[in-house]
Write a protein that holds these residues in place. Structure first.
Motif, PDB file in Angstrom:
ATOM      1  N   LEU A  95      69.300  38.398   7.924  1.00 36.62           N
ATOM      2  CA  LEU A  95      70.191  38.366   9.086  1.00 36.62           C
ATOM      3  C   LEU A  95      71.615  38.768   8.687  1.00 36.62           C
ATOM      4  O   LEU A  95      72.276  39.551   9.395  1.00 36.62           O
ATOM      5  N   ILE A  96      72.082  38.257   7.557  1.00 36.03           N
ATOM      6  CA  ILE A  96      73.413  38.612   7.069  1.00 36.03           C
ATOM      7  C   ILE A  96      73.494  40.112   6.805  1.00 36.03           C
ATOM      8  O   ILE A  96      74.490  40.766   7.135  1.00 36.03           O
ATOM      9  N   LEU A 115      77.372  36.472  16.055  1.00 39.03           N
ATOM     10  CA  LEU A 115      76.822  36.537  14.700  1.00 39.03           C
ATOM     11  C   LEU A 115      77.857  37.053  13.710  1.00 39.03           C
ATOM     12  O   LEU A 115      77.997  36.517  12.600  1.00 39.03           O
ATOM     13  N   LEU A 116      78.576  38.087  14.090  1.00 42.03           N
ATOM     14  CA  LEU A 116      79.576  38.661  13.196  1.00 42.03           C
ATOM     15  C   LEU A 116      80.678  37.648  12.894  1.00 42.03           C
ATOM     16  O   LEU A 116      81.125  37.527  11.745  1.00 42.03           O
ATOM     17  N   ARG A 132      80.052  34.222   7.850  1.00 35.21           N
ATOM     18  CA  ARG A 132      80.413  33.424   6.672  1.00 35.21           C
ATOM     19  C   ARG A 132      79.603  32.135   6.606  1.00 35.21           C
ATOM     20  O   ARG A 132      79.112  31.750   5.541  1.00 35.21           O
ATOM     21  N   TYR A 133      79.433  31.472   7.731  1.00 36.80           N
ATOM     22  CA  TYR A 133      78.749  30.181   7.760  1.00 36.80           C
ATOM     23  C   TYR A 133      77.233  30.359   7.600  1.00 36.80           C
ATOM     24  O   TYR A 133      76.566  29.507   6.999  1.00 36.80           O
ATOM     25  N   SER A 135      84.546  32.877  -0.877  1.00 38.23           N
ATOM     26  CA  SER A 135      84.504  32.659   0.567  1.00 38.23           C
ATOM     27  C   SER A 135      85.561  31.658   1.013  1.00 38.23           C
ATOM     28  O   SER A 135      85.757  31.451   2.214  1.00 38.23           O
ATOM     29  N   PHE A 136      86.208  31.035   0.052  1.00 40.97           N
ATOM     30  CA  PHE A 136      87.269  30.074   0.341  1.00 40.97           C
ATOM     31  C   PHE A 136      88.594  30.605  -0.206  1.00 40.97           C
ATOM     32  O   PHE A 136      88.619  31.407  -1.138  1.00 40.97           O
ATOM     33  N   SER A 137      89.684  30.124   0.361  1.00 40.58           N
ATOM     34  CA  SER A 137      91.000  30.661   0.025  1.00 40.58           C
ATOM     35  C   SER A 137      91.336  30.499  -1.449  1.00 40.58           C
ATOM     36  O   SER A 137      91.979  31.364  -2.041  1.00 40.58           O
ATOM     37  N   PHE A 138      90.885  29.389  -2.074  1.00 44.68           N
ATOM     38  CA  PHE A 138      91.237  29.164  -3.472  1.00 44.68           C
ATOM     39  C   PHE A 138      90.594  30.191  -4.406  1.00 44.68           C
ATOM     40  O   PHE A 138      91.107  30.441  -5.494  1.00 44.68           O
ATOM     41  N   GLY A 139      89.485  30.784  -3.980  1.00 47.90           N
ATOM     42  CA  GLY A 139      88.862  31.824  -4.792  1.00 47.90           C
ATOM     43  C   GLY A 139      89.240  33.219  -4.348  1.00 47.90           C
ATOM     44  O   GLY A 139      89.417  34.126  -5.165  1.00 47.90           O
ATOM     45  N   ARG A 140      89.414  33.373  -3.052  1.00 49.63           N
ATOM     46  CA  ARG A 140      89.701  34.701  -2.515  1.00 49.63           C
ATOM     47  C   ARG A 140      91.068  35.218  -2.951  1.00 49.63           C
ATOM     48  O   ARG A 140      91.278  36.430  -3.062  1.00 49.63           O
TER      49      ARG A 140
END
Length: 291
Positions: A56-57, A75-76, A80-81, A135-140
């Motif tokens: 699906l992704i 869906l778009l 992320r979720y 996918s999270f701000s601390f990594g992105r």
């Protein structure tokens, strides 16, 4: 659907993560987990919850481009979720693989472990971890926008390719009698075919005329579709041809998915789409060449 908090954002993630978790717990209670066969069954069962999500992704952005409507936009927006829910489903598989490798090492290394599968599976988990972190701000924040897109697109392609190739082999080589194998193969093929179609739509020129490119492209697309439905008829001869060189046999041991037999129909469809959407204006005519 656009505004309901129950099926958007984190609530959607929890629905997609907890419902499969409930079924996983139930199946675990009904399975003999003291035996390696029981744990192996749980590995296969966990995959069945993860595979539809990665397919699906893979198809989400293409569906939004090809069929813009309230569902595809939803869906778009929530991709992320859905991706994080896919990661939780894969965590179940990883836990059972760890369980059987530690608890039943003889069975694992005799009946399950293959270097090629280990390379493909480990690479997939590395992609998955990197995609989760970013996918999270601390990594992105450690990646530029371009690098983030490359990582996530490459990761989605790889994570799609692994189950797709597995189900292709199950149907084309092993002749599986499980309808789910054919369903998942069809879903995986459709997911990537939609991406090719969306790419073709973005390239298509208005009011293109019928030409040799159009005929050739149509034939290639049709040929790809035929090959996709008849893998059991050609996989043996094509595999023998592709693996005839010694160098190719060596690559098969180390390079994931080599020599790419499951993807050949999609390659033909991609080439056909490229021809169908080739801009005639960019191809010099004989008069221009002569000049």
């Amino acid at each position: 659907m656009n505004k309901s908090p129950l099926i958007n954002g984190w609530p959607l993630f929890w629905w997609l993560a907890l419902v499969p978790a409930g079924f996983m717990v139930r199946a675990s209670l009904l399975t003999d987990l003291s035996s390696p066969d029981g744990i192996s069954a749980m590995i296969q069962y966990s995959v069945r919850w993860a595979v539809p999500l990665i397919f699906l992704i893979t198809a989400t952005s293409a569906m939004a481009r090809l069929f813009p409507n309230i569902v595809t936009r939803w869906l778009l927006r929530n991709r992320r979720y859905v991706g994080l829910a896919f990661a939780t489903a894969m965590a179940w598989q990883g836990a059972f693989i760890f369980w059987i490798s530690v608890g039943h090492p003889d069975h694992y290394y005799t009946n399950i472990y293959f270097l090629r599968d280990e390379l493909e599976g480990s690479s997939g988990y590395l992609f998955l971890v990197a995609m989760i972190v970013t996918s999270f701000s601390f990594g992105r924040r450690y990646l530029s926008a371009a690098h983030w897109r490359v990582l996530h697109r490459s990761g989605v392609y790889f994570l799609w390719a692994y189950p797709f190739s597995v189900y292709w082999w199950n149907t084309a080589y092993y002749g599986s009698d499980l309808w789910l194998d054919y369903l998942f193969y069809g879903l995986g093929f459709t997911a990537f075919a939609l991406r090719i179609a969306a790419w073709g739509k973005s390239r298509r020129q208005p009011q293109q005329n019928i030409s040799g490119h159009t005929v050739g492209g149509t034939l290639l697309v049709a040929g790809g579709l035929v090959l996709a439905m008849t893998g059991s008829l050609w996989q043996e001869s094509v595999s023998a041809f592709l693996l005839a060189p010694t160098s190719s046999q060596t690559l098969e041991l180390w390079l994931p998915f080599w020599p790419f037999q499951p993807f050949l129909p999609l390659l033909l469809i991609g080439l056909g789409t490229w021809l169908l959407t080739l801009n005639e204006k960019s191809v010099p005519s004989e008069t221009q060449v002569a000049t």
